[in-house]
Design an enzyme around this catalytic site. Structure first.
Site, short mmCIF file in Angstrom:
data_model
loop_
_atom_site.label_atom_id
_atom_site.label_comp_id
_atom_site.label_asym_id
_atom_site.label_seq_id
_atom_site.Cartn_x
_atom_site.Cartn_y
_atom_site.Cartn_z
N HIS A 139 0.93 -1.32 0.07
CA HIS A 139 0.01 0.02 0.06
C HIS A 139 0.99 1.36 0.03
CE1 HIS A 139 -2.80 2.97 1.68
NE2 HIS A 139 -3.53 2.22 1.30
N ASP A 216 3.03 -4.60 7.98
CA ASP A 216 1.83 -3.86 7.76
C ASP A 216 0.72 -4.79 7.73
OD1 ASP A 216 -0.33 -2.86 6.70
OD2 ASP A 216 0.46 -1.76 4.99
N GLN A 219 -4.66 -5.33 6.62
CA GLN A 219 -5.51 -6.15 6.27
C GLN A 219 -5.80 -7.67 6.97
OE1 GLN A 219 -7.69 -5.59 4.00
NE2 GLN A 219 -7.02 -3.58 3.45
N LYS A 242 -10.42 -1.26 10.35
CA LYS A 242 -10.48 -2.48 9.53
C LYS A 242 -10.69 -3.69 10.28
CE LYS A 242 -7.23 -0.52 6.15
NZ LYS A 242 -8.03 -0.10 5.06
N CYS A 380 -4.62 2.37 -3.73
CA CYS A 380 -3.59 2.85 -3.19
C CYS A 380 -2.31 1.82 -3.25
CB CYS A 380 -3.79 3.32 -1.68
SG CYS A 380 -5.16 4.60 -1.35
N1 7TS Z 1 -1.77 -1.02 4.59
C1 7TS Z 1 -2.63 -1.70 3.67
C2 7TS Z 1 -2.31 -3.08 3.49
C3 7TS Z 1 -3.93 -1.10 3.73
O1 7TS Z 1 -4.96 -1.96 3.20
C4 7TS Z 1 -4.31 0.12 4.35
C5 7TS Z 1 -5.56 0.74 3.96
C6 7TS Z 1 -3.20 0.88 4.81
C7 7TS Z 1 -2.00 0.22 4.72
C8 7TS Z 1 -3.49 2.35 5.41
O2 7TS Z 1 -4.26 2.14 6.37
P1 7TS Z 1 -5.05 3.60 7.18
O3 7TS Z 1 -6.02 3.00 7.90
O4 7TS Z 1 -3.70 4.05 7.78
O5 7TS Z 1 -5.38 4.49 5.96
N2 7TS Z 1 -6.18 0.25 2.61
C9 7TS Z 1 -7.29 0.77 2.12
C10 7TS Z 1 -7.97 0.08 1.03
O6 7TS Z 1 -7.48 -1.14 0.64
N3 7TS Z 1 -8.78 0.84 0.61
O7 7TS Z 1 -8.98 2.06 1.29
C11 7TS Z 1 -8.10 1.99 2.33
#
Ligand code: 7TS
Length: 422
Positions: A139, A216, A219, A242, A380
């Protein structure tokens, strides 16, 4: 029973629990909503999941009955807020099997957790020519912080590949390791493909090369059992939103010996020991990395979300979701002209696909008319889109409240996409 999670034990077998989906669904008020007069089918769980009333109520209760700033007041409300907020940190520690809550830094989420490691550990311990290995599936939030560090320090970024079926290539990863490798920053589950990375093997190889590993887990946390000690990861980042919790909070697990050596990266209240104009001393981790008033009620909501997910059981959730993924795989491959990108042997409940002649945004718009929320775009993760030679895909991702009937609704709606564009 009010407030307890819906698990049915199969008769005569105490080890297998099946998820009572209908009962679970009643915990999520939003699932009663309709979209264009159709029941909402929410398949955008990889972006963010919906919240059970147990989380919503825990947050309302905090605001209505004991809200105050934390860690500061001697008064009753501040003490009670602090207690419940800190209990949230303890729940995170237990959930990840961290040895101590002091190893859990509460952040705004995965993005902030990764930036924290880059800004604190990275600036303090990396230097020009040091190598950081990422995967092509990362990501943007696990790419850009390292590029910022590259601009500042002159580190070198290397990229581990995947094959055409989206499998992570462990041997190719091993070949990238060198005595200059200082850090491996890698996703546990790809948000764009659903591929599960063999973290234990990655950590073993990286440690043999003398590198630390940041995972990370954005997910992964809601979909599988995570044991940071068994995985032997050095850092593990995740987001509450999530994990059936609120936005605005998440965490970073770190090994104690690393967190203790890391300098602060933001200054302010809460993170200091003694301040004078000449010199300031800092608190021990985790507070050293938590400048300013934290997301108090969000932390309380995160604790409630962990209680919710733990009561259901992550193995039970994983079994339910793997059934859905298998069913979706079968049903989607029966749709003419549909090409599935999520084909790795080890994968989670994320299905990314394309349809001949239809732009992913058109697919998203047409299925939305049937009440089905999916995501269309680059998720992303632009480098992995480039890897497959596409600028965007459509993505359906499942959570614990989804059903096979909902997958049928999606597949019917995709039939209409085919009629229009096929
Ligand atoms: N890493 C992964 C693997 C992710 O899926 C996401 C968010 C992030 C980092 C960032 O997370 P945040 O909570 O700090 O924003 N993924 C997604 C997505 O797949 N669609 O919208 C956000």
């Amino acid at each position: 029973m009010e407030g307890t999670a819906a698990v049915n034990l199969a008769p005569g077998d105490n080890s297998t629990a099946a998820l009572d989906v209908e009962r679970v669904r009643r915990d999520f008020p939003i699932l009663q909503e309709t979209v264009y007069d159709r029941p909402l089918v929410y398949f955008d769980n990889a972006a963010s999941v919906q919240k059970p009333r147990q989380v919503i109520e825990a947050m309302s209760e905090a605001y209505e009955t004991y809200y105050a700033n934390v860690h500061r007041g001697v008064h009753h409300m501040s003490q009670r807020s602090t207690e419940v907020f800190e209990a949230g940190r303890e729940k995170v520690a237990r959930f990840l099997n961290a040895p101590s809550p002091d190893q859990i830094v509460l952040t705004r989420g995965t993005t902030e957790s990764i930036n924290l490691v880059a800004a604190s550990y990275g600036r303090a311990f990396l230097e020009e020519g040091d190598e950081v290995i990422l995967s092509v599936m990362e990501h943007h939030s696990n790419i850009v912080p390292w590029q910022l560090l590259r601009d500042e320090l002159g580190i070198v970024i290397k990229v581990a590949p995947i094959d055409d079926q989206a499998n992570f290539l462990l041997d190719d990863f091993a070949e990238l390791l060198s005595p200059r490798t200082k850090l491996v920053a890698i996703t546990h589950i790809s948000n764009a493909l659903g591929t599960v990375v063999p973290i234990e093997a990655v950590v073993r190889l990286a440690h043999e090369a003398g590198a630390v590993v940041l995972v990370d887990g954005a997910q992964a946390v809601a979909h599988m059992e995570i044991d940071v000690q068994a995985l032997d990861v050095d850092f593990y980042a995740f987001s509450s939103h999530k994990l059936y919790g609120p936005t605005g909070i998440g965490g970073l697990y770190g090994k104690a010996e690393l967190l203790e050596r890391m300098p602060p990266y933001q200054g302010g209240g809460e993170m200091i020991d003694v301040v004078t104009f000449e010199k300031t001393t800092y608190k021990e981790p985790p507070h050293r990395f938590e400048a300013g008033t934290p997301a108090i009620v969000e932390g309380i909501g995160l604790g409630a979300a962990i209680d919710y997910v733990s009561a259901l059981g992550r193995e039970t959730i994983a079994a339910h979701e793997s059934g859905l993924t298998e069913y979706a795989g079968e049903r989607l491959s029966s749709v003419e002209g549909l090409k599935l990108h999520s084909r790795a042997k080890e994968r989670a409940s994320i299905m990314a696909f394309e349809m001949a002649g239809a732009h992913p945004h058109d697919i998203g718009t047409i299925v939305d008319r049937a009440g089905v929320a999916i995501r269309a775009g680059h998720h992303c993760a632009q480098p992995v889109m480039e890897r497959f030679g596409v600028s965007a895909t459509a993505r359906a991702s499942f959570g614990l409240y989804n059903t096979r009937e909902e997958i049928d609704v999606l597949v019917d709606a995709l039939g209409r996409v085919k009629e229009i564009f096929g």
